[in-house]
Write a protein that holds these residues in place. Sequence first.
Motif, mmCIF file in Angstrom:
data_model
loop_
_atom_site.group_PDB
_atom_site.id
_atom_site.type_symbol
_atom_site.label_atom_id
_atom_site.label_comp_id
_atom_site.label_asym_id
_atom_site.label_seq_id
_atom_site.Cartn_x
_atom_site.Cartn_y
_atom_site.Cartn_z
ATOM 1 N N ARG A 82 0.991 -1.200 -0.170
ATOM 2 C CA ARG A 82 -0.118 0.022 0.118
ATOM 3 C C ARG A 82 1.009 0.609 0.038
ATOM 4 O O ARG A 82 1.867 1.482 1.334
ATOM 5 N N CYS A 83 0.597 2.433 -1.073
ATOM 6 C CA CYS A 83 1.631 3.547 -0.758
ATOM 7 C C CYS A 83 1.264 4.322 0.064
ATOM 8 O O CYS A 83 -0.679 4.321 0.138
ATOM 9 N N LEU A 84 1.328 4.672 0.718
ATOM 10 C CA LEU A 84 1.424 5.541 2.209
ATOM 11 C C LEU A 84 1.235 6.706 1.726
ATOM 12 O O LEU A 84 0.485 8.087 1.834
ATOM 13 N N TYR A 93 7.452 0.993 -6.240
ATOM 14 C CA TYR A 93 7.506 1.896 -6.654
ATOM 15 C C TYR A 93 5.559 2.293 -7.168
ATOM 16 O O TYR A 93 5.275 0.910 -6.773
ATOM 17 N N CYS A 94 4.783 2.905 -6.953
ATOM 18 C CA CYS A 94 3.386 3.563 -6.824
ATOM 19 C C CYS A 94 2.793 3.577 -8.166
ATOM 20 O O CYS A 94 3.520 4.806 -9.128
ATOM 21 N N ASP A 95 2.180 3.011 -8.861
ATOM 22 C CA ASP A 95 1.488 3.073 -10.114
ATOM 23 C C ASP A 95 1.220 3.959 -10.164
ATOM 24 O O ASP A 95 0.567 4.746 -11.551
ATOM 25 N N ARG A 96 0.235 4.688 -9.518
ATOM 26 C CA ARG A 96 -0.548 5.156 -8.935
ATOM 27 C C ARG A 96 0.472 6.793 -9.486
ATOM 28 O O ARG A 96 -0.003 7.523 -10.339
ATOM 29 N N CYS A 97 0.984 7.073 -8.334
ATOM 30 C CA CYS A 97 1.340 8.432 -7.957
ATOM 31 C C CYS A 97 2.989 8.147 -9.049
ATOM 32 O O CYS A 97 3.211 9.091 -9.548
ATOM 33 N N GLY A 98 3.114 6.800 -9.569
ATOM 34 C CA GLY A 98 4.576 7.118 -10.771
ATOM 35 C C GLY A 98 6.106 7.203 -10.640
ATOM 36 O O GLY A 98 6.936 7.379 -10.910
HETATM 37 ZN ZN LIG Z 1 0.693 6.213 -4.438
#
Ligand SMILES: [Zn+2]
Length: 336
Positions: free
Chosen positions: A141-143, A189-194
């Motif tokens: 999970r991206c914080l 690496y977060c796909d949504r934040c890039g």
């Molecule tokens: Zn993210």
Amino acid sequence: MANKMSVPYPRRPNDPSIRGLCNFSLSCCVNALLQSLFATDELLALLDRWKPNGDWEDSNNVPLQLKRALYAMGGEARLQPAPHRNFLACLHRNSIHRNVQHDADEVFLSVLNLIQQQMADTHVKKEILDLYKVNVEGHTRCLECTFDHVVNSFFVSLPLSLCEGQNNLEECIQSFFREHKLSGEDACYCDRCGEKQPSSQGFKLCSLPKILCIHLKRFRHEGGFTRKLYCKVAFPETLNFPNVLDPEHISVVEKGNTFYSLYAVVVHSGAAMFGHYTAYIQPPRDPRWYYANDSRVQQVQWSDVQQSYGGQKGSDTAYMLLYRKQPASDDQGYSG
Ligand SMILES: [Zn+2]
């Protein structure tokens, strides 16, 4: 030689005792593993069902030589002095070399891999893998944006980290599934934040296998050398998962039984680089525990098995634990 494979089933019903295996070229690690595999009736039954089409004498085929070794350990050839000699030679030809100190968990994983590579019967080899497979859902999970990446994966031996102090198995399992924070170099690496972001990572349990293999990570690699953790890890004779894990770490409610009992402990004695392996075994249909130290086998008590909790420098320490799922009351099990 050829008719050795005609022994229908290696374990004689009224003769559950185990035999010792002499030590060839530092084979204590493989010996201890073989004792635990021999106590795994479910594996013996699958190997028994497997009918290799090819050369029955193929000396390079690990599943075939494993089957022969396990047959010889329990069948009519049980008094031959070295039932595992060809298996050791076969491992050697498959890069698990003689005269080398091995890591029991690594050899176990290698043998399972070699079974997957060298067995042509896709059904039996899948069932062998499924026997040990703990299916999990990995959550990262991206914080920053809270996006949850989910990846399904599995373990055939559950690698549990230990702390330097006192451990108990239930807490080690909880810690394995609990969310851990990953930041700095470990950020994901977060796909949504890039971009890489601080993340939290944890597991949810999806399904439990018939045979639960647990690897206590006692060897710590630091600064180019390996150190052994002698810390105490208390483990129970029986384990019930709903009592171990919080519901939030269980993805699918397990139907049927989640109750396990311990039947084999692979023990490491000595230091990281100069060790010796032995095994405590409770054979199927025999309530007694035995201690197998290469060619010597003796009956012991549960209190002796508990000596492998560790806790003092130099003490014998459990390294792998094998638990068997108890059949549900309406299930007569694999042999029924
Ligand atoms: Zn993210």
